[in-house]
Design a protein around this motif. Structure first.
Motif, PDB file in Angstrom:
ATOM      1  N   THR A  73      39.946  44.335  31.953  1.00  0.00           N
ATOM      2  CA  THR A  73      39.555  45.122  33.128  1.00  0.00           C
ATOM      3  C   THR A  73      38.145  45.689  32.949  1.00  0.00           C
ATOM      4  O   THR A  73      37.340  45.665  33.875  1.00  0.00           O
ATOM      5  CB  THR A  73      40.577  46.252  33.372  1.00  0.00           C
ATOM      6  OG1 THR A  73      41.871  45.666  33.523  1.00  0.00           O
ATOM      7  CG2 THR A  73      40.237  47.049  34.620  1.00  0.00           C
ATOM      8  N   GLY A  76      35.565  43.255  33.739  1.00  0.00           N
ATOM      9  CA  GLY A  76      35.591  42.769  35.115  1.00  0.00           C
ATOM     10  C   GLY A  76      36.368  41.475  35.331  1.00  0.00           C
ATOM     11  O   GLY A  76      36.305  40.890  36.412  1.00  0.00           O
ATOM     12  N   ARG A  79      41.227  43.253  37.853  1.00  0.00           N
ATOM     13  CA  ARG A  79      41.131  44.539  38.538  1.00  0.00           C
ATOM     14  C   ARG A  79      42.430  45.287  38.323  1.00  0.00           C
ATOM     15  O   ARG A  79      43.501  44.703  38.429  1.00  0.00           O
ATOM     16  CB  ARG A  79      40.944  44.319  40.037  1.00  0.00           C
ATOM     17  CG  ARG A  79      39.517  44.280  40.469  1.00  0.00           C
ATOM     18  CD  ARG A  79      39.443  44.185  41.973  1.00  0.00           C
ATOM     19  NE  ARG A  79      40.124  45.307  42.611  1.00  0.00           N
ATOM     20  CZ  ARG A  79      40.260  45.412  43.931  1.00  0.00           C
ATOM     21  NH1 ARG A  79      39.804  44.492  44.715  1.00  0.00           N
ATOM     22  NH2 ARG A  79      40.875  46.453  44.445  1.00  0.00           N
ATOM     23  N   GLN A  80      42.326  46.569  38.041  1.00  0.00           N
ATOM     24  CA  GLN A  80      43.524  47.368  37.882  1.00  0.00           C
ATOM     25  C   GLN A  80      43.852  48.045  39.202  1.00  0.00           C
ATOM     26  O   GLN A  80      42.969  48.589  39.859  1.00  0.00           O
ATOM     27  CB  GLN A  80      43.288  48.419  36.794  1.00  0.00           C
ATOM     28  CG  GLN A  80      44.554  49.156  36.421  1.00  0.00           C
ATOM     29  CD  GLN A  80      44.364  50.050  35.211  1.00  0.00           C
ATOM     30  OE1 GLN A  80      43.252  50.195  34.714  1.00  0.00           O
ATOM     31  NE2 GLN A  80      45.445  50.654  34.758  1.00  0.00           N
ATOM     32  N   ASP A  91      45.281  42.671  38.485  1.00  0.00           N
ATOM     33  CA  ASP A  91      45.092  41.660  39.524  1.00  0.00           C
ATOM     34  C   ASP A  91      44.132  40.601  38.997  1.00  0.00           C
ATOM     35  O   ASP A  91      43.016  40.919  38.575  1.00  0.00           O
ATOM     36  CB  ASP A  91      44.485  42.362  40.752  1.00  0.00           C
ATOM     37  CG  ASP A  91      44.577  41.532  41.995  1.00  0.00           C
ATOM     38  OD1 ASP A  91      44.675  40.297  41.882  1.00  0.00           O
ATOM     39  OD2 ASP A  91      44.515  42.115  43.094  1.00  0.00           O
ATOM     40  N   ASN A  94      39.607  39.328  41.101  1.00  0.00           N
ATOM     41  CA  ASN A  94      38.745  40.499  40.886  1.00  0.00           C
ATOM     42  C   ASN A  94      37.777  40.743  42.038  1.00  0.00           C
ATOM     43  O   ASN A  94      36.883  41.557  41.937  1.00  0.00           O
ATOM     44  CB  ASN A  94      38.012  40.391  39.540  1.00  0.00           C
ATOM     45  CG  ASN A  94      37.083  39.195  39.489  1.00  0.00           C
ATOM     46  OD1 ASN A  94      36.939  38.475  40.479  1.00  0.00           O
ATOM     47  ND2 ASN A  94      36.443  38.976  38.356  1.00  0.00           N
ATOM     48  N   THR A  95      37.957  40.025  43.155  1.00  0.00           N
ATOM     49  CA  THR A  95      37.106  40.304  44.306  1.00  0.00           C
ATOM     50  C   THR A  95      37.667  41.510  45.061  1.00  0.00           C
ATOM     51  O   THR A  95      38.830  41.874  44.901  1.00  0.00           O
ATOM     52  CB  THR A  95      37.062  39.105  45.273  1.00  0.00           C
ATOM     53  OG1 THR A  95      38.376  38.898  45.804  1.00  0.00           O
ATOM     54  CG2 THR A  95      36.585  37.850  44.571  1.00  0.00           C
ATOM     55  N   GLU A  96      36.812  42.131  45.882  1.00  0.00           N
ATOM     56  CA  GLU A  96      37.237  43.333  46.591  1.00  0.00           C
ATOM     57  C   GLU A  96      38.264  42.981  47.668  1.00  0.00           C
ATOM     58  O   GLU A  96      37.998  42.160  48.534  1.00  0.00           O
ATOM     59  CB  GLU A  96      36.013  44.008  47.217  1.00  0.00           C
ATOM     60  CG  GLU A  96      36.268  45.452  47.548  1.00  0.00           C
ATOM     61  CD  GLU A  96      34.976  46.260  47.573  1.00  0.00           C
ATOM     62  OE1 GLU A  96      34.746  46.932  48.584  1.00  0.00           O
ATOM     63  OE2 GLU A  96      34.206  46.196  46.585  1.00  0.00           O
ATOM     64  N   ARG A 132      33.844  51.567  44.651  1.00  0.00           N
ATOM     65  CA  ARG A 132      34.698  50.583  45.287  1.00  0.00           C
ATOM     66  C   ARG A 132      35.735  51.345  46.096  1.00  0.00           C
ATOM     67  O   ARG A 132      36.089  52.465  45.733  1.00  0.00           O
ATOM     68  CB  ARG A 132      35.401  49.792  44.180  1.00  0.00           C
ATOM     69  CG  ARG A 132      36.047  48.519  44.611  1.00  0.00           C
ATOM     70  CD  ARG A 132      36.572  47.773  43.414  1.00  0.00           C
ATOM     71  NE  ARG A 132      37.744  48.443  42.871  1.00  0.00           N
ATOM     72  CZ  ARG A 132      38.166  48.268  41.621  1.00  0.00           C
ATOM     73  NH1 ARG A 132      37.504  47.499  40.802  1.00  0.00           N
ATOM     74  NH2 ARG A 132      39.248  48.878  41.202  1.00  0.00           N
ATOM     75  N   ASP A 134      39.562  51.105  47.185  1.00  0.00           N
ATOM     76  CA  ASP A 134      40.840  50.422  47.000  1.00  0.00           C
ATOM     77  C   ASP A 134      41.844  51.048  47.940  1.00  0.00           C
ATOM     78  O   ASP A 134      42.094  52.239  47.861  1.00  0.00           O
ATOM     79  CB  ASP A 134      41.385  50.664  45.584  1.00  0.00           C
ATOM     80  CG  ASP A 134      40.662  49.845  44.547  1.00  0.00           C
ATOM     81  OD1 ASP A 134      40.290  48.714  44.868  1.00  0.00           O
ATOM     82  OD2 ASP A 134      40.488  50.343  43.434  1.00  0.00           O
TER      83      ASP A 134
END
Ligand SMILES: [Zn+2]
Length: 148
Positions: A73, A76, A79-80, A91, A94-96, A132, A134
């Motif tokens: 994580t 990169g 993604r957590q 996850d 790792n894209t938004e 970011r 989320d």
């Protein structure tokens, strides 16, 4: 670690990727990343990955799984997605993107990227910037309502 890697191409890709991210491609890291990235985009808890590792005959402790997931994580690779204090998903995408969380099934699903959730970003306090956004949309099954 006595496991034989099932997918040598994937393992080789993961070695290259780990090196590029500045992580030494140890057997454990290569084995765990190969499990994580073998099946497309996934959401796994440390415990889920621990079970998969056991099934794949990768001998690794839960503590090592946690450490490895945190290292992945930090660089990169993953993604957590934190659901609450006791539950975190990792996850492989790792894209938004945003998530649905089905509470009674403890299941995380991607929200389609074409579905807009955040219309306008909030203004951060002085001296801060947004890293970011989320969004976790929590779901439960609708309760059937009797017809009037
Ligand atoms: Zn996701």
């Amino acid at each position: 670690m006595s496991s034989r890697v099932r997918n040598p191409d994937l393992a080789s890709d993961m070695r290259t990727k780990l090196r590029a991210l500045g992580l030494r491609p140890t057997r454990t890291r290569v084995a765990l990343s190969s499990l994580l990235f073998a099946k497309g985009n996934r959401h796994l808890t440390a415990e889920m990955l621990f079970d998969e590792a056991n099934q794949a005959k990768v001998s690794v402790s839960l503590a090592t799984i946690f450490n490895t997931l945190n290292q992945f994580t930090e660089v990169g690779l993953l993604r957590q997605v934190a659901i609450d204090a006791s539950k975190s998903y990792f996850d492989s995408n790792n894209t938004e993107h945003h998530h649905f969380y089905i509470e009674d099934r403890h299941e995380l699903m991607d929200v389609s990227p074409t579905d807009m959730i955040v219309g306008r970003s909030p203004v951060p306090p002085d001296g801060y910037e947004i890293v970011r956004i989320d969004v976790v949309v929590r779901l439960r099954r609708k309760v059937a309502t009797p017809h009037p």
